[in-house]
Design an enzyme around this catalytic site. Structure first.
Site, PDB file in Angstrom:
ATOM      1  N   CYS A  82       0.809  -1.231   0.000  1.00 23.31           N
ATOM      2  CA  CYS A  82       0.000   0.000   0.000  1.00 23.31           C
ATOM      3  C   CYS A  82       0.840   1.277   0.000  1.00 23.31           C
ATOM      4  O   CYS A  82       0.311   2.364  -0.222  1.00 23.31           O
ATOM      5  CB  CYS A  82      -0.979  -0.009   1.170  1.00 23.31           C
ATOM      6  SG  CYS A  82      -2.095  -1.412   1.094  1.00 23.31           S
TER       7      CYS A  82
ATOM      8  N   HIS B 274      -3.037   6.985   3.154  1.00 23.62           N
ATOM      9  CA  HIS B 274      -3.475   5.711   2.572  1.00 23.62           C
ATOM     10  C   HIS B 274      -4.838   5.354   3.120  1.00 23.62           C
ATOM     11  O   HIS B 274      -5.050   5.277   4.329  1.00 23.62           O
ATOM     12  CB  HIS B 274      -2.479   4.599   2.884  1.00 23.62           C
ATOM     13  CG  HIS B 274      -3.040   3.246   2.583  1.00 23.62           C
ATOM     14  ND1 HIS B 274      -3.628   2.957   1.372  1.00 23.62           N
ATOM     15  CD2 HIS B 274      -3.140   2.122   3.330  1.00 23.62           C
ATOM     16  CE1 HIS B 274      -4.058   1.707   1.385  1.00 23.62           C
ATOM     17  NE2 HIS B 274      -3.774   1.178   2.563  1.00 23.62           N
TER      18      HIS B 274
ATOM     19  N   ASN C 148     -10.569   0.333   0.172  1.00 20.86           N
ATOM     20  CA  ASN C 148      -9.107   0.296   0.226  1.00 20.86           C
ATOM     21  C   ASN C 148      -8.596  -0.202  -1.125  1.00 20.86           C
ATOM     22  O   ASN C 148      -8.789  -1.369  -1.464  1.00 20.86           O
ATOM     23  CB  ASN C 148      -8.672  -0.637   1.363  1.00 20.86           C
ATOM     24  CG  ASN C 148      -7.152  -0.677   1.532  1.00 20.86           C
ATOM     25  OD1 ASN C 148      -6.402  -0.243   0.661  1.00 20.86           O
ATOM     26  ND2 ASN C 148      -6.714  -1.224   2.658  1.00 20.86           N
TER      27      ASN C 148
END
Ligand code: UT7
Length: 372
Positions: A125, A274, A304
Site C-alpha cells: 500500500c 493511505h 481500500n
C-alpha cells in the site's frame, strides 16, 4: 530515511504535471456484499469501523494492466504536450497480471512508449509513494526526463471472499501521475520525501503462496516444498496489529517530512493518507494536528485500493478542485512489508483525466525489434 539532496540543483524538483485515474464500472455496495450471504457482517460494522460504503470491482475481463494502461494514458493526456514523452514507467502493484514478467513493460508497450525502461515496484500500500520517491530521484539525477508513476491494483483476485476480516475492505482501481522537472515553488512540486520499512512485521500482511517459499502451483517440485491450501493463496491481514503500526508509522513519517520541509501541521491545506480505514486516517491527522476540513479522501466510495489509494484520492480531490494550485499538501502511506512513505508537495495545477479500463488487445507473435 529522508530524500538526498539533488544533483539537478537545490531548487529543482520532480513536479506532478499530469494526473489520471481509472475505476472499473462495477459498483458493489455494502448491502450487496452482505447479500452474498458468505460473511457474518453488517453495513453498520463496515461503515462504522472503516468508513467504506461501496467499492469498485474489475470482474474477470479486466486486469491490473488494463486499469494501469487506462490511468497512465489519462495522466499523459492530462500533462499535455508541454511535458516530454514519458521515458520511464514505474508500476506500483501487489497484483501484477502475472507473477512473471513484470506488468510495467507491457503497459508501456500498450501506451506506445517504445523501448523505455519499465518495471514493477512491490511496496504494497506504500507503492505509489515509494514510486514517487524513486521517480523523483531518477528525475533529479538526470536519469530520466519524464517518468510516469502508475499504481494499479486488482485485490479482488487475492482477497478471500469468505474472510470477513478483509473481504469488505478492498476495491480495484488505478491512478497515475506524469512527472517533469520543475522549480520548488511551482504547483505540483514534490518538495521532500521520507520512506522506510520494517521487515520484522512481514507476517502481518501476506499472501503466503506464489513465491519461492511456497509455490502457488501445488506441483510436487521434488525439493520438499509443501503445497498451498486455499487460504495460502489469499491475502491475509492481522488487522488490529496492522492498525496500530499504520497509525504510528504514518504519523512519525509525516512528522519527519513536515520538519524537513519546514511546515507546521496546521499549515497543511491538503492531507491525503493511505485509505485503509477512515478511523486510521483520522487518528493520524488528529495526532499531527491537521484540521478535519483539510483531510481529503474518497474511501467511502472506493474502499481500500491498496497501492492506488493515495493517487486515486489525489485525482478525486483535484477533479473536484478541492484545493487551490500551490496549496501545501502532505501525502502519507503505510502497507505490507511493513513499508511506509510520505511526501510534501504543492497542490498540482493539472486537469485530471479519468478513463475507462482498456481491454488488452489480442496477442500477436512478438516481432523482432531491429538492433539499433
Ligand atoms: O492497506 C494495508 C494496511 N491496512 C490497514 O492499515 C488496515 C488496518 N486495520 C484495520 O483497518 C482494522 O483493524 C479492520 C478494519 C481490519 C478491523 O477493524 P477493528 O476495529 O480493528 O476490528 P478488530 O479486528 O479489533 O475486530 C473487532 C471485532 C472482532 O470480534 P471480537 O473478537 O471482538 O468478538 C472481529 O471478529 O469485529 C469482528 N469483525 C467483524 N465483525 C463484523 C471483524 N471483521 C468483521 C466484519 N463484520 N466484517
Amino acid at each position: 530515511m529522508t530524500s538526498p539532496s539533488s544533483a539537478a540543483g537545490d531548487r529543482a524538483r520532480a513536479l506532478i504535471a499530469g494526473i489520471g485515474s481509472c475505476l472499473p464500472p462495477l459498483v458493489v455496495t455494502n448491502t450487496q456484499v452482505i447479500a452474498r450471504g458468505n460473511l457474518d457482517t453488517t453495513d453498520a460494522w463496515i461503515t462504522g469501523r472503516t468508513g467504506i460504503h461501496r467499492r469498485r470491482l474489475a470482474g474477470p475481463a479486466i486486469s491490473t494492466g488494463d486499469l494501469a494502461t487506462a490511468a497512465a494514458r489519462a495522466a499523459i493526456d492530462s500533462a499535455g504536450s508541454a511535458v516530454p514523452r514519458p521515458d520511464l514507467l514505474l508500476l506500483a502493484t501487489t497484483t501484477p497480471d502475472r507473477p512473471c514478467p513484470a506488468t510495467a513493460p507491457e503497459v508501456a508497450h500498450r501506451l506506445g512508449l517504445g523501448t523505455v525502461p519499465a518495471f514493477d515496484l512491490a511496496a504494497v500500500c506504500s507503492g505509489f509513494l515509494y514510486g514517487l520517491v524513486t521517480a523523483s530521484a531518477l528525475l533529479r539525477s538526470g536519469t530520466c526526463r519524464a517518468p510516469l508513476v502508475v499504481a494499479a491494483e486488482k485485490y479482488s483476485t487475492i482477497v478471500d471472499p469468505f474472510d470477513r476480516d478483509t473481504a469488505p475492505l478492498f476495491g480495484d482501481a488505478a491512478a497515475a501521475v506524469a512527472l517533469r522537472l520543475g522549480d520548488a515553488d511551482e504547483p505540483g512540486a514534490v518538495l521532500e520525501t521520507d520512506w522506510g520499512s520494517d521487515g520484522g512485521g512481514s507476517d502481518l500482511i501476506t499472501v503466503a503462496a506464489g513465491g519461492s517459499r511456497l509455490p502457488a502451483t501445488g506441483i510436487d517440485t521434488g525439493i520438499g516444498i509443501g503445497t498451498p491450501g486455499h487460504g495460502d493463496r489469499c491475502f491475509r491481514m492481522r488487522g488490529r496489529q496492522v492498525y496500530a503500526h499504520a497509525v504510528r508509522r504514518m504519523t512519525s513519517s509525516s512528522e519527519v517530512v513536515l520538519a524537513t520541509t519546514g511546515w507546521r501541521p496546521e499549515e497543511v491545506r491538503a492531507f491525503i493518507g493511505h485509505q485503509a480505514n477512515q478511523r486510521i486516517l483520522d487518528a493520524v491527522a488528529d495526532r499531527l494536528g491537521v484540521p478535519p476540513r483539510h483531510r481529503l479522501g474518497n474511501i467511502r466510495d472506493v474502499g481500500n485500493t491498496a497501492g492506488a489509494s493515495v493517487p486515486l484520492a489525489l485525482a478525486d480531490a483535484a477533479a473536484r478542485h478541492a484545493c487551490a494550485p500551490g496549496a501545501r499538501t502532505l501525502l502519507t502511506a503505510f502497507g505490507g512489508g511493513l513499508t511506509w512513505a510520505s511526501a510534501t508537495l504543492l497542490w498540482p495545477d493539472a486537469p485530471v483525466r479519468t478513463a475507462a479500463p482498456e481491454p488488452r488487445p489480442p496477442l500477436h507473435d512478438h516481432q523482432e525489434v531491429s538492433p539499433p
